[in-house]
Design a protein around this motif. Structure first.
Motif, PDB file in Angstrom:
ATOM      1  N   GLU A  40      -4.321  13.254   9.066  1.00 23.15           N
ATOM      2  CA  GLU A  40      -3.684  13.570   7.612  1.00 23.15           C
ATOM      3  C   GLU A  40      -2.862  12.078   7.301  1.00 23.15           C
ATOM      4  O   GLU A  40      -2.686  11.049   8.167  1.00 23.15           O
ATOM      5  CB  GLU A  40      -2.663  14.326   7.860  1.00 23.15           C
ATOM      6  CG  GLU A  40      -3.440  15.829   8.235  1.00 23.15           C
ATOM      7  CD  GLU A  40      -2.579  17.054   8.118  1.00 23.15           C
ATOM      8  OE1 GLU A  40      -1.221  16.742   8.456  1.00 23.15           O
ATOM      9  OE2 GLU A  40      -2.992  18.254   8.339  1.00 23.15           O
ATOM     10  N   VAL A  41      -2.210  12.120   6.214  1.00 19.73           N
ATOM     11  CA  VAL A  41      -1.686  10.889   5.669  1.00 19.73           C
ATOM     12  C   VAL A  41      -0.551  10.628   6.803  1.00 19.73           C
ATOM     13  O   VAL A  41      -0.169   9.426   7.041  1.00 19.73           O
ATOM     14  CB  VAL A  41      -1.113  10.998   4.379  1.00 19.73           C
ATOM     15  CG1 VAL A  41      -0.055   9.886   3.981  1.00 19.73           C
ATOM     16  CG2 VAL A  41      -2.195  11.108   3.218  1.00 19.73           C
ATOM     17  N   ASP A  85      -7.889   7.053   1.535  1.00 23.76           N
ATOM     18  CA  ASP A  85      -8.497   6.986   0.065  1.00 23.76           C
ATOM     19  C   ASP A  85      -9.845   6.537  -0.126  1.00 23.76           C
ATOM     20  O   ASP A  85     -10.212   6.699  -1.230  1.00 23.76           O
ATOM     21  CB  ASP A  85      -7.354   6.386  -0.807  1.00 23.76           C
ATOM     22  CG  ASP A  85      -7.508   4.620  -0.564  1.00 23.76           C
ATOM     23  OD1 ASP A  85      -8.282   4.178   0.096  1.00 23.76           O
ATOM     24  OD2 ASP A  85      -6.615   4.120  -1.382  1.00 23.76           O
TER      25      ASP A  85
END
Length: 339
Positions: free
Chosen positions: A16-17, A289
């Motif tokens: 995850e980010v 991204d």
């Protein structure tokens, strides 16, 4: 009316980010326009972790950075390929006449033609080649697709074993089971998930650490090894290094990096990048991204930070690769690493 397409049940995912770090930014006219976060790992020639950023032990889909492993598997399964053909089997090529000629030769030598390819039809990525195809009345074809060399190598292996060719991209096919085994042996870990890549072949989820480990093994094994797996891996690496034009195309970023830095470079779709130097230093990067340019930029910078290439060489290579930000057709900024 046909049933609507249903999304597959979610069974896992990458980091995850919150588990990522900033790897690169893009500047436009002195303003930071985009920030690219992800994970990265650099391995020293002896396999030690030199630089670890983000979550390198989380699974990712390596996409086309898996191609050298797939080429090793095809050769190990009996595909008889020369140097250029071996390079094309591990390539994401631009569809130039030279690339297509090698792929056609791979097919012809095992009694097949491009109708056997199960990758989707495409036009060449190279603009001159694309214009030549369209100008001659041509249309999208699987042989122009960037993965056709990989598929031709797989077909060669199928013919060598008497395996069916109409379903060679099925994850249950004996070829793909062999590919999975090779991936696990080279990366030193079990595949976490099996998905379908953009070309239709299976892509196996492994950790970024496993990817770096596998690329390092491909770069450091010997063609005199007593083990066929490592002899084949060394052959794939040598073929790529001897034919960098085949891995992508003249003037295209991965080929440019290989030529200028005298190393191995292979990007994968959706923000994956791998590189290895001849001394065995290896880097793997995943940008969340999906920006491949950012992943490539970070990988080059990390090799310099690790001392595997000079800072000047890294800067020159990045200037020659696809890192310029344009405004009105003129350079107004650059994608730059922050690692």
């Amino acid at each position: 009316m046909s049933d609507p397409v249903r999304a597959p049940r979610l069974v896992g995912g990458t980091f995850e980010v919150s588990g990522a770090v900033e790897l690169a930014v893009a500047e436009r006219s002195g303003f930071i326009e985009t920030r690219h976060v992800g994970s990265a790992l650099v391995l020293s020639p002896d396999g030690e972790r030199m630089i670890a950023l983000g979550s390198p032990d989380a699974p990712i889909l390596p996409r086309s950075t898996l191609k050298p492993f797939q080429a090793v598997a095809s050769i190990g399964a009996g595909a008889r390929l020369d140097g250029e053909q071996t390079a094309l089997a591990s390539a994401s090529h631009a569809g130039t006449a030279a690339h297509v000629a090698v792929v056609r030769r791979m097919l012809t030598e095992v009694g097949l033609d491009e109708s056997a390819l199960l990758c989707p039809p495409a036009l060449p990525a190279d603009s001159d080649a694309r214009n030549d195809v369209l100008g001659g009345g041509g249309r999208p074809s699987p042989i122009y697709m960037e993965c056709s060399g990989k598929h031709a190598g797989m077909l060669s292996a199928c013919v060598a074993n008497g395996w069916t060719t109409a379903d060679y991209t099925d994850a249950r096919h004996p070829l793909q089971q062999h590919v999975k085994d090779v991936v696990e042996r080279l990366t030193g870990e079990k595949v976490a998930h099996t998905a379908v890549d953009g070309c239709g072949a299976p892509v196996f989820a492994i950790t970024l650490a496993g990817l770096a480990r596998g690329v390092q093994r491909v770069a450091t094994t010997s063609e005199q090894s007593p083990f066929a797996l490592y002899r084949n891996a060394a052959r794939v690496y040598r073929s790529a290094r001897e034919h960098p034009w085949a891995i992508s195309g003249s003037g295209r970023p991965d080929t440019v990096l290989m030529e200028l830095l005298h190393c191995y470079a292979k990007a994968g779709a959706d923000g994956v990048m791998t590189m290895a130097t001849d001394d065995g230093t290896a880097v793997a990067v995943k940008v969340l991204d999906g920006n491949v340019r950012a992943a490539r930029t970070a990988a080059v910078a990390l090799l310099a930070k690790a001392g595997a290439i000079t800072t000047d060489a890294a800067q020159s290579a990045l200037e020659a690769a696809d890192t310029v930000v344009l405004g009105g057709g003129a350079p107004v900024g650059r994608l730059r690493p922050v690692v």
